[in-house]
Design a protein around this motif. Sequence first.
Motif, PDB file in Angstrom:
ATOM      1  N   UNK A 142       0.803  -1.222   0.000  1.00  9.70           N
ATOM      2  CA  UNK A 142       0.000   0.000   0.000  1.00  9.70           C
ATOM      3  C   UNK A 142       0.830   1.261   0.000  1.00  9.70           C
ATOM      4  N   UNK A 143       0.526   2.139   0.922  1.00  4.71           N
ATOM      5  CA  UNK A 143       1.266   3.387   1.105  1.00  4.71           C
ATOM      6  C   UNK A 143       1.867   3.348   2.502  1.00  4.71           C
ATOM      7  N   UNK A 144       3.159   3.629   2.592  1.00  3.41           N
ATOM      8  CA  UNK A 144       3.847   3.574   3.881  1.00  3.41           C
ATOM      9  C   UNK A 144       4.524   4.909   4.175  1.00  3.41           C
ATOM     10  N   UNK A 145       4.646   5.213   5.452  1.00  5.94           N
ATOM     11  CA  UNK A 145       5.385   6.403   5.892  1.00  5.94           C
ATOM     12  C   UNK A 145       6.863   6.032   5.949  1.00  5.94           C
ATOM     13  N   UNK A 146       7.700   6.836   5.273  1.00  6.71           N
ATOM     14  CA  UNK A 146       9.140   6.584   5.239  1.00  6.71           C
ATOM     15  C   UNK A 146       9.864   7.857   5.667  1.00  6.71           C
ATOM     16  N   UNK A 147      10.724   7.720   6.682  1.00  8.39           N
ATOM     17  CA  UNK A 147      11.545   8.845   7.123  1.00  8.39           C
ATOM     18  C   UNK A 147      12.826   8.872   6.299  1.00  8.39           C
ATOM     19  N   UNK A 148      13.185  10.043   5.857  1.00 14.89           N
ATOM     20  CA  UNK A 148      14.428  10.236   5.127  1.00 14.89           C
ATOM     21  C   UNK A 148      15.516  10.497   6.156  1.00 14.89           C
ATOM     22  N   UNK A 149      16.390   9.498   6.384  1.00 17.31           N
ATOM     23  CA  UNK A 149      17.415   9.605   7.439  1.00 17.31           C
ATOM     24  C   UNK A 149      18.250  10.864   7.193  1.00 17.31           C
ATOM     25  N   UNK A 150      18.423  11.694   8.207  1.00 19.09           N
ATOM     26  CA  UNK A 150      19.192  12.926   8.021  1.00 19.09           C
ATOM     27  C   UNK A 150      20.699  12.708   8.119  1.00 19.09           C
ATOM     28  N   UNK A 151      21.437  13.541   7.406  1.00 19.91           N
ATOM     29  CA  UNK A 151      22.889  13.582   7.608  1.00 19.91           C
ATOM     30  C   UNK A 151      23.111  14.313   8.923  1.00 19.91           C
ATOM     31  N   UNK A 152      24.106  13.895   9.670  1.00 15.28           N
ATOM     32  CA  UNK A 152      24.335  14.508  10.981  1.00 15.28           C
ATOM     33  C   UNK A 152      25.673  15.225  11.007  1.00 15.28           C
ATOM     34  N   UNK A 153      25.737  16.226  11.862  1.00 14.91           N
ATOM     35  CA  UNK A 153      26.974  16.968  12.128  1.00 14.91           C
ATOM     36  C   UNK A 153      27.636  17.485  10.855  1.00 14.91           C
ATOM     37  N   UNK A 154      26.827  17.985   9.942  1.00 18.63           N
ATOM     38  CA  UNK A 154      27.337  18.576   8.710  1.00 18.63           C
ATOM     39  C   UNK A 154      26.689  19.944   8.517  1.00 18.63           C
ATOM     40  N   UNK A 155      27.350  20.783   7.784  1.00 16.02           N
ATOM     41  CA  UNK A 155      26.783  22.083   7.466  1.00 16.02           C
ATOM     42  C   UNK A 155      25.576  21.861   6.561  1.00 16.02           C
ATOM     43  N   UNK A 156      24.490  22.470   6.915  1.00 17.28           N
ATOM     44  CA  UNK A 156      23.276  22.334   6.126  1.00 17.28           C
ATOM     45  C   UNK A 156      22.426  21.141   6.522  1.00 17.28           C
ATOM     46  N   UNK A 157      22.785  20.470   7.635  1.00 14.54           N
ATOM     47  CA  UNK A 157      22.005  19.317   8.091  1.00 14.54           C
ATOM     48  C   UNK A 157      20.565  19.771   8.335  1.00 14.54           C
ATOM     49  N   UNK A 158      19.581  18.983   8.093  1.00  9.90           N
ATOM     50  CA  UNK A 158      19.644  17.551   7.908  1.00  9.90           C
ATOM     51  C   UNK A 158      19.866  17.081   6.467  1.00  9.90           C
ATOM     52  N   UNK A 159      19.690  17.931   5.473  1.00  9.25           N
ATOM     53  CA  UNK A 159      19.819  17.499   4.077  1.00  9.25           C
ATOM     54  C   UNK A 159      20.632  18.506   3.269  1.00  9.25           C
ATOM     55  N   UNK A 160      21.951  18.516   3.431  1.00 10.13           N
ATOM     56  CA  UNK A 160      22.765  19.502   2.718  1.00 10.13           C
ATOM     57  C   UNK A 160      22.676  19.387   1.191  1.00 10.13           C
ATOM     58  N   UNK A 161      22.388  18.199   0.688  1.00  9.31           N
ATOM     59  CA  UNK A 161      22.257  17.999  -0.765  1.00  9.31           C
ATOM     60  C   UNK A 161      20.816  17.790  -1.177  1.00  9.31           C
ATOM     61  N   UNK A 162      19.887  18.136  -0.311  1.00  3.10           N
ATOM     62  CA  UNK A 162      18.468  17.960  -0.587  1.00  3.10           C
ATOM     63  C   UNK A 162      17.957  16.634  -0.039  1.00  3.10           C
ATOM     64  N   UNK A 163      16.697  16.607   0.271  1.00  4.24           N
ATOM     65  CA  UNK A 163      16.049  15.407   0.787  1.00  4.24           C
ATOM     66  C   UNK A 163      15.931  14.382  -0.345  1.00  4.24           C
ATOM     67  N   UNK A 164      16.563  13.194  -0.200  1.00  4.31           N
ATOM     68  CA  UNK A 164      16.536  12.221  -1.295  1.00  4.31           C
ATOM     69  C   UNK A 164      15.146  11.667  -1.603  1.00  4.31           C
ATOM     70  N   UNK A 165      14.205  11.784  -0.675  1.00  6.83           N
ATOM     71  CA  UNK A 165      12.846  11.312  -0.953  1.00  6.83           C
ATOM     72  C   UNK A 165      11.971  12.385  -1.588  1.00  6.83           C
ATOM     73  N   UNK A 166      12.487  13.576  -1.694  1.00 10.22           N
ATOM     74  CA  UNK A 166      11.752  14.672  -2.321  1.00 10.22           C
ATOM     75  C   UNK A 166      12.064  14.635  -3.818  1.00 10.22           C
ATOM     76  N   UNK A 167      11.435  13.661  -4.504  1.00 12.61           N
ATOM     77  CA  UNK A 167      11.755  13.423  -5.916  1.00 12.61           C
ATOM     78  C   UNK A 167      10.481  13.331  -6.746  1.00 12.61           C
ATOM     79  N   UNK A 168      10.601  13.717  -8.001  1.00 14.89           N
ATOM     80  CA  UNK A 168       9.473  13.651  -8.937  1.00 14.89           C
ATOM     81  C   UNK A 168       9.332  12.262  -9.553  1.00 14.89           C
ATOM     82  N   UNK A 169      10.476  11.563  -9.700  1.00 12.22           N
ATOM     83  CA  UNK A 169      10.450  10.255 -10.359  1.00 12.22           C
ATOM     84  C   UNK A 169      10.246   9.129  -9.343  1.00 12.22           C
ATOM     85  N   UNK A 170       9.939   7.934  -9.865  1.00 11.47           N
ATOM     86  CA  UNK A 170       9.839   6.762  -9.007  1.00 11.47           C
ATOM     87  C   UNK A 170      11.219   6.451  -8.446  1.00 11.47           C
TER      88      UNK A 170
END
Length: 190
Positions: free
Chosen positions: A94-122
């Motif tokens: 079905x549909x599940x809740x998935x947490x996007x694990x954050x990068x820790x102790x880095x500049x721009x945390x939690x997602x310095x390169x963007x949230x990997x689950x924030x995507x338009x494609x499958x």
Amino acid sequence: MMTSMANRAPQLIASVALVLTAMSGCVSERDRGVEAETCVSWADLSDAQVAFYEADAVIIGRSSASTDVTSMFGLEAAVHDVEVLQVLKGDVVGTVAVASIPETCTTGAPYPNGDPLDAEEDLLLFLTKQDGETPWSTVTPFDGAQPAPKDGSLPFKVPATASSLAPLKAHRPVSVVRLCGGWEPLTIRW
């Protein structure tokens, strides 16, 4: 002699008060609800076959925009509803809740390169089941999500039996935790 002791008493009291004040700073941080950020050194799961073995579930899914957060390693992790399109490993429907694990102790945390689950494609998602109220999550901030192959091919082999999934289940992260100004090693056993 008495005069010398009398002169030292205020210094001794001041020293004890200073130590107790410093110690109470740690306690008061926790009492105020301030959570220390945990610095995680993640296992390298860039080899898709290793990531497949390490994951509790592997799916192809379609992620929606984050509508919730959960606390992970002292940071707020974005939670996405993911529509399960295909199950390659695990028990996810079905549909599940998935947490996007954050990068820790880095500049721009939690997602310095963007949230990997924030995507338009499958997405091809390597997931791990968390304890408590935290939902499913990506196995690492770096190797838990990638674009799903458009041609239907997979970057790993799916074993024929579940018993062949056990060999590599030893590459979990090791954390280093900052507590009241000092770094303490913490091994997470899963």
